[in-house]
Design an enzyme around this catalytic site. Structure first.
Site, PDB file in Angstrom:
ATOM      1  N   ARG B  51       8.149 -17.145   5.854  1.00 47.40           N
ATOM      2  CA  ARG B  51       8.284 -16.539   7.179  1.00 47.40           C
ATOM      3  C   ARG B  51       7.070 -15.650   7.507  1.00 47.40           C
ATOM      4  O   ARG B  51       6.475 -15.770   8.568  1.00 47.40           O
ATOM      5  CB  ARG B  51       9.558 -15.692   7.188  1.00 47.40           C
ATOM      6  CG  ARG B  51       9.949 -15.129   8.497  1.00 47.40           C
ATOM      7  CD  ARG B  51      11.145 -14.211   8.293  1.00 47.40           C
ATOM      8  NE  ARG B  51      12.098 -14.843   7.371  1.00 47.40           N
ATOM      9  CZ  ARG B  51      13.075 -15.626   7.778  1.00 47.40           C
ATOM     10  NH1 ARG B  51      13.216 -15.882   9.054  1.00 47.40           N
ATOM     11  NH2 ARG B  51      13.908 -16.160   6.914  1.00 47.40           N
ATOM     12  N   THR B  52       6.714 -14.781   6.578  1.00 46.71           N
ATOM     13  CA  THR B  52       5.605 -13.849   6.830  1.00 46.71           C
ATOM     14  C   THR B  52       4.284 -14.613   6.967  1.00 46.71           C
ATOM     15  O   THR B  52       3.467 -14.327   7.831  1.00 46.71           O
ATOM     16  CB  THR B  52       5.515 -12.817   5.685  1.00 46.71           C
ATOM     17  OG1 THR B  52       6.772 -12.184   5.563  1.00 46.71           O
ATOM     18  CG2 THR B  52       4.449 -11.780   5.948  1.00 46.71           C
ATOM     19  N   LYS B  80      -5.194 -19.136 -13.379  1.00 45.89           N
ATOM     20  CA  LYS B  80      -6.151 -19.254 -14.492  1.00 45.89           C
ATOM     21  C   LYS B  80      -6.512 -17.889 -15.046  1.00 45.89           C
ATOM     22  O   LYS B  80      -7.401 -17.767 -15.884  1.00 45.89           O
ATOM     23  CB  LYS B  80      -7.431 -19.946 -13.997  1.00 45.89           C
ATOM     24  CG  LYS B  80      -7.227 -21.359 -13.511  1.00 45.89           C
ATOM     25  CD  LYS B  80      -8.517 -21.890 -12.901  1.00 45.89           C
ATOM     26  CE  LYS B  80      -8.250 -23.131 -12.074  1.00 45.89           C
ATOM     27  NZ  LYS B  80      -9.257 -23.310 -11.038  1.00 45.89           N
ATOM     28  N   ARG B 101      -0.239 -11.163   0.183  1.00 38.72           N
ATOM     29  CA  ARG B 101       1.082 -10.863  -0.372  1.00 38.72           C
ATOM     30  C   ARG B 101       0.967 -10.983  -1.878  1.00 38.72           C
ATOM     31  O   ARG B 101       0.355 -11.929  -2.397  1.00 38.72           O
ATOM     32  CB  ARG B 101       2.084 -11.900   0.134  1.00 38.72           C
ATOM     33  CG  ARG B 101       3.455 -11.777  -0.481  1.00 38.72           C
ATOM     34  CD  ARG B 101       4.361 -11.241   0.532  1.00 38.72           C
ATOM     35  NE  ARG B 101       5.741 -11.287   0.165  1.00 38.72           N
ATOM     36  CZ  ARG B 101       6.671 -10.920   1.021  1.00 38.72           C
ATOM     37  NH1 ARG B 101       6.362 -10.539   2.243  1.00 38.72           N
ATOM     38  NH2 ARG B 101       7.928 -10.939   0.670  1.00 38.72           N
ATOM     39  N   HIS B 129       5.324  -2.911   3.196  1.00 35.67           N
ATOM     40  CA  HIS B 129       5.264  -4.120   4.010  1.00 35.67           C
ATOM     41  C   HIS B 129       5.012  -3.654   5.438  1.00 35.67           C
ATOM     42  O   HIS B 129       5.896  -3.739   6.303  1.00 35.67           O
ATOM     43  CB  HIS B 129       6.585  -4.882   3.884  1.00 35.67           C
ATOM     44  CG  HIS B 129       6.542  -6.292   4.404  1.00 35.67           C
ATOM     45  ND1 HIS B 129       5.404  -6.852   4.953  1.00 35.67           N
ATOM     46  CD2 HIS B 129       7.502  -7.242   4.475  1.00 35.67           C
ATOM     47  CE1 HIS B 129       5.672  -8.089   5.331  1.00 35.67           C
ATOM     48  NE2 HIS B 129       6.942  -8.342   5.051  1.00 35.67           N
TER      49      HIS B 129
END
Lengths: 139, 305
Positions: B51-52, B80, B101, B129
């Site tokens: 969604r974000t 990695k 994020r 957020h």
């Protein structure tokens, strides 16, 4: 009790009584091979009782460590038995790699090379918080 | 160069300015359709949040810009063992702005220390957020016309819900705001949040374990999900879960002009039968997220239309 005056070295004075052992360890003084005197519970007009550390060598010490463990300490630099510099140490605004963040969700847990940085957020309460995750430092 | 890591990086004046721009974008979207032409947004999502991510991508595409990125750590060089600092040092040479994020708290701040371009924190674990909070603020001002003097009810999981903590933090900066905290004992607002943003600022508040008892006083009802895993035992969960479900019956007790918000996704805490109620604004809220992100991207790129 008498402890000889030092010729060249450092005297850390006005340490909060009982904090010298922690400071001794945090400053890594156990790793020195010069004489180091830790004097505890010395009567003090200013703070009632205090601890003193005398180091018989002019070594580099981290003043932020001293300020964090026991603010309001005086550091005297001795040369040829005379005090050539007196520094009053206050609570540092920022600590780098002195304490570690214990929040398992903090980015410092996965990125091992990141410095552990804490910022002074409340001077009265001597409260520090992790720069990255804001977790309060636990003493 | 500015980044947005914490909502408090923005002053209330800057938030007002972002909301004004977002309002203008909604009113005349065509004016902004080429605002970020030839600019590139990277969405670096080290954990999935569809969604974000889509909201950010839609925002940049609506401004005429382009997007690139990854949607989970497995498809990035993080798998990695590359550090956030190295990833950002490379990617920031390819793009003009980065939305990031990350499951670890503080990762976007680390990124901002190494980036050549602005970083937008799109959520770092349970920490911050800020674009969710900006979305909530745009929703409140667009729907209610103001921030001052509002009574805001926060219902459900107030203990772990970071959107709730950030909204309280942001709304506590406006005069005349009142909070009504509605939750079971187990999920009460943490005392440090209550102290720092409510008590220390002398903001009036009340606590209730019953939604019905207080719903009639509210201008805004902000719902959150009560998650089963937060409870010590199932019996307790079963006993409490229905008290924090918003139904048509409970809505009869609410004011005609109250709005219902929810950061989504919802599970069962708002009955779907309410979706047609004009007071239910959670889907509109999600849509506002696109416009406030458009305004934010333009601000961080110093683009004015």
């Amino acid at each position: 009790m008498t402890v000889d005056a030092i010729k060249n070295g450092i005297v850390i004075d006005h340490i909060e009584a009982g904090k010298s052992a922690e400071l001794y360890k945090m400053l890594g003084l156990d790793k020195l091979d010069c004489p180091v005197a830790v004097i505890q519970n010395v009567p003090s007009n200013k703070i009632g009782k205090k601890d003193i550390i005398k180091i018989d060598a002019n070594i580099e010490i981290d003043l932020d460590v001293i300020g964090y463990i026991s603010p309001n300490v005086t550091v005297n630099i001795i040369e040829n038995e005379r005090c050539v510099e007196k520094r009053h140490i206050e609570l540092p605004e920022r600590l780098t790699n002195i304490i570690r963040c214990r929040n398992p969700r903090c980015i410092t847990t996965t990125e091992q090379e990141l410095p552990h940085v804490f910022i002074l957020t409340n001077r009265e309460k001597r409260e520090y918080r992790c720069l990255y995750c804001d977790t309060k430092a636990s003493k | 160069m500015r980044s947005l890591i914490d909502i408090l990086d923005l002053s209330t004046e800057e938030i007002d300015e972002l909301i004004d721009v977002a309002d203008d974008i909604m009113a005349q979207p065509e004016k902004y359709q080429d605002a970020c032409r030839h600019k590139i947004l990277a969405t670096l999502f080290f954990e999935p949040s569809t969604r974000t991510r889509l909201s950010f991508e839609s925002a940049m595409l609506s401004l005429g810009g382009s997007v690139l990125g990854f949607s989970e750590a497995a498809s990035s060089s993080a798998s990695k063992g590359e550090s956030v600092a190295d990833t950002v040092s490379v990617v920031s040479g390819y793009v003009d702005v980065i939305a990031m994020r990350h499951p670890k708290e503080g990762a976007p701040l680390v990124a901002s220390m190494h980036s050549l371009v602005p970083i937008i924190n799109a959520g770092d674990g349970g920490h911050y957020h800020p674009t969710q909070t900006l979305t909530d603020l745009l929703t409140i001002r667009h729907e209610k016309g103001r921030f001052d003097g509002l009574t805001i009810g926060l219902c459900g999981d107030l203990k772990f819900g970071r959107t709730v903590h950030s909204l309280i933090e942001a709304m506590s900066r406006y005069p005349g705001v009142k909070f009504v905290l509605i939750s079971p004992e187990e999920l009460k607002l943490p005392s440090f949040v209550k102290k720092e943003f409510i008590k220390d600022k002398n903001i009036p508040y009340e606590q209730s374990t019953s939604l019905e008892a207080v719903i009639g006083k509210l201008d805004i009802l902000y719902m959150t999900r009560v998650q089963k895993e937060r409870f010590f035992n199932e019996e307790e969960y079963l006993r409490l879960k229905d008290s924090y479900i918003l139904t048509k019956e409970k809505m009869k007790l609410a004011r005609e002009d109250m709005i219902v918000m929810h950061p989504l996704p919802r599970v069962n805490e708002i009955s779907t039968s309410l979706d047609d109620d004009p007071r239910a604004c959670y889907f509109r809220q999600a849509h506002y997220g696109r416009y406030i992100r458009m305004a934010l991207i333009m601000k961080l790129l110093n683009i004015r239309v």
